[in-house]
Design a protein around this motif. Sequence first.
Motif, PDB file in Angstrom:
ATOM      1  N   UNK A 124      22.368  41.321  88.231  1.00  0.00           N
ATOM      2  CA  UNK A 124      22.422  42.050  89.498  1.00  0.00           C
ATOM      3  C   UNK A 124      22.862  43.497  89.272  1.00  0.00           C
ATOM      4  N   UNK A 125      23.781  43.677  88.318  1.00  0.00           N
ATOM      5  CA  UNK A 125      24.220  45.044  88.008  1.00  0.00           C
ATOM      6  C   UNK A 125      23.045  45.867  87.487  1.00  0.00           C
ATOM      7  N   UNK A 126      22.273  45.244  86.603  1.00  0.00           N
ATOM      8  CA  UNK A 126      21.104  45.964  86.060  1.00  0.00           C
ATOM      9  C   UNK A 126      20.074  46.226  87.144  1.00  0.00           C
ATOM     10  N   UNK A 127      19.810  45.167  87.946  1.00  0.00           N
ATOM     11  CA  UNK A 127      18.767  45.278  88.963  1.00  0.00           C
ATOM     12  C   UNK A 127      19.122  46.317  90.027  1.00  0.00           C
ATOM     13  N   UNK A 128      20.398  46.582  90.195  1.00  0.00           N
ATOM     14  CA  UNK A 128      20.824  47.531  91.226  1.00  0.00           C
ATOM     15  C   UNK A 128      20.270  48.932  90.959  1.00  0.00           C
ATOM     16  N   UNK A 129      20.091  49.210  89.679  1.00  0.00           N
ATOM     17  CA  UNK A 129      19.497  50.478  89.285  1.00  0.00           C
ATOM     18  C   UNK A 129      20.303  51.687  89.749  1.00  0.00           C
ATOM     19  N   UNK A 130      21.588  51.654  89.432  1.00  0.00           N
ATOM     20  CA  UNK A 130      22.495  52.695  89.910  1.00  0.00           C
ATOM     21  C   UNK A 130      22.328  54.001  89.146  1.00  0.00           C
TER      22      UNK A 130
END
Length: 466
Positions: free
Chosen positions: A69-75
């Motif tokens: 989810x951290x990666x997918x957030x694309x911050x």
Amino acid sequence: MNSHLQGELQKSGYNLTTRETDLMTTPDIHAERILVLDFGSEYTQLIARKVRSAGVYCEVHPFDLDEAAIRAFNAKGIILSCDPDAEPLVADPQPVAAAYQLDVPLLSVGYEHPGLPAVARRIGAYDDSNTPALVENFVLQDCACQGLWTPANIIEDAIAKVRAQVGERQVLLGLSGGVDSSVVAALLHRAIGDQLTCVFVDHGLMRLHEGDQVMRMFAENMGVKVIRVDAEQRFLDLLKGVNDPEEKRKIIGRTFIEVFDEESAKLEGIDFLAQGTIYPDIIESVAIKHGKARVIKSHHNVGGLPEDMKFELVEPLKELFKDEVRKLGVELGLPREMVYRHPFPGPGLGVRILGEIRKEYADLLRQADHIFIEELRAAGWYDKTSQAFAVFVPVRSVGVVNDQRRYAWVISLRAVETIDFMTARWAHLPYELIEKVSTRIITELEGISRVVYDVSSKPPATIEWE
Ligand SMILES: Nc1ncnc2c1ncn2[C@@H]1O[C@H](COP(=O)(O)OP(=O)(O)OP(=O)(O)O)[C@@H](O)[C@H]1O
């Protein structure tokens, strides 16, 4: 979409619908995003609000958000919001490690994480006076965000989304006159015009002239379809003889739902129910998850609408903090006094009349409250207090007014200053102001013989008396 491409499409005979044009011309305000990982700090929401006010979209998630989810957030950047006084909550450092591995700037507020790499910067506790500026700097400089998250863009985006969701269908909204539902009304009216119908339930426990003001503003000035239901007598009848605060709240909540249901059943072809849900309502709280949340009195909700309603929900404010909702309201043309009004409980004056509610008490309280607020505004104190109101105390006290003995009721004035409503200090209003309010209330209202000022802070006292 740029106007060139739009022009080309039109030349080639493709006529875009309004909806398509909206969706294509609105800048993608979510493209630049900051991830705020909450390690149980009480400042997390303040940090997130600072990111937003710098013009950048962000989301708050618990520190143990999974790696994918951290990666997918694309911050564009990640902020770790920690509580400097507490043991770090990181039971499993892996997710944070994922944040470290991403090639984006990291900012840790309040705590030095072990092995913080060079890409990361650490700043002190959020309440250090220069921290807000550092957060802004981090977002705009280190993460190189442009600041697309502005009230005007948010409105455009929300309008496009509402149109896409609703199409040609009809939406119902419970309009209370409070900030959230008022902003939803203004926004939806702009997005879908006559496809919006509002129901405003006047339970007789509103402030002075409030019902008329709601109608004037929305129905007369803006041309919003508003159905006003005068349910005062029904509420008063049901509340007769009821003294217990929780019982009063329940009756008001339940009756509100009944009235709202009856009105909506009379309308035909409604598919959607709009709600003023805001972002803090849906943030998953680390403090609560870890049993650290302070115990607070149940929220003064009118009870909310039942979950089994057959409608699909429209929640155009659900990404926004309250201060953003207010800015949107102003941008949508709602008057500043309305948008920056102090919070008002769902059961209204029902929780400010101690014990049994009677019309005679409500009428006196409305007048006293009006005098208090009028004087606060005149003295420039309204915006300096977070919440201010009068309370009806059903105790008789002796007084002498114009040589006449008077045995009448007591009004208590309450004004508090707070940042988050979790704790509050009684406002240190000037004596002259309190004196003026007291004199006006006692001389203008025959039913009142005494005015007192509430000097209790929260905790241990709550802000409302019931
Ligand atoms: N008197 C009322 N008439 C119609 N709808 C109402 C009324 N009171 C509350 N509602 C609806 O129920 C929702 C939740 O009510 P609540 O009292 O919790 O207010 P809130 O979350 O502070 O929102 P608001 O700022 O709109 O009052 C409101 O947003 C509104 O849609």
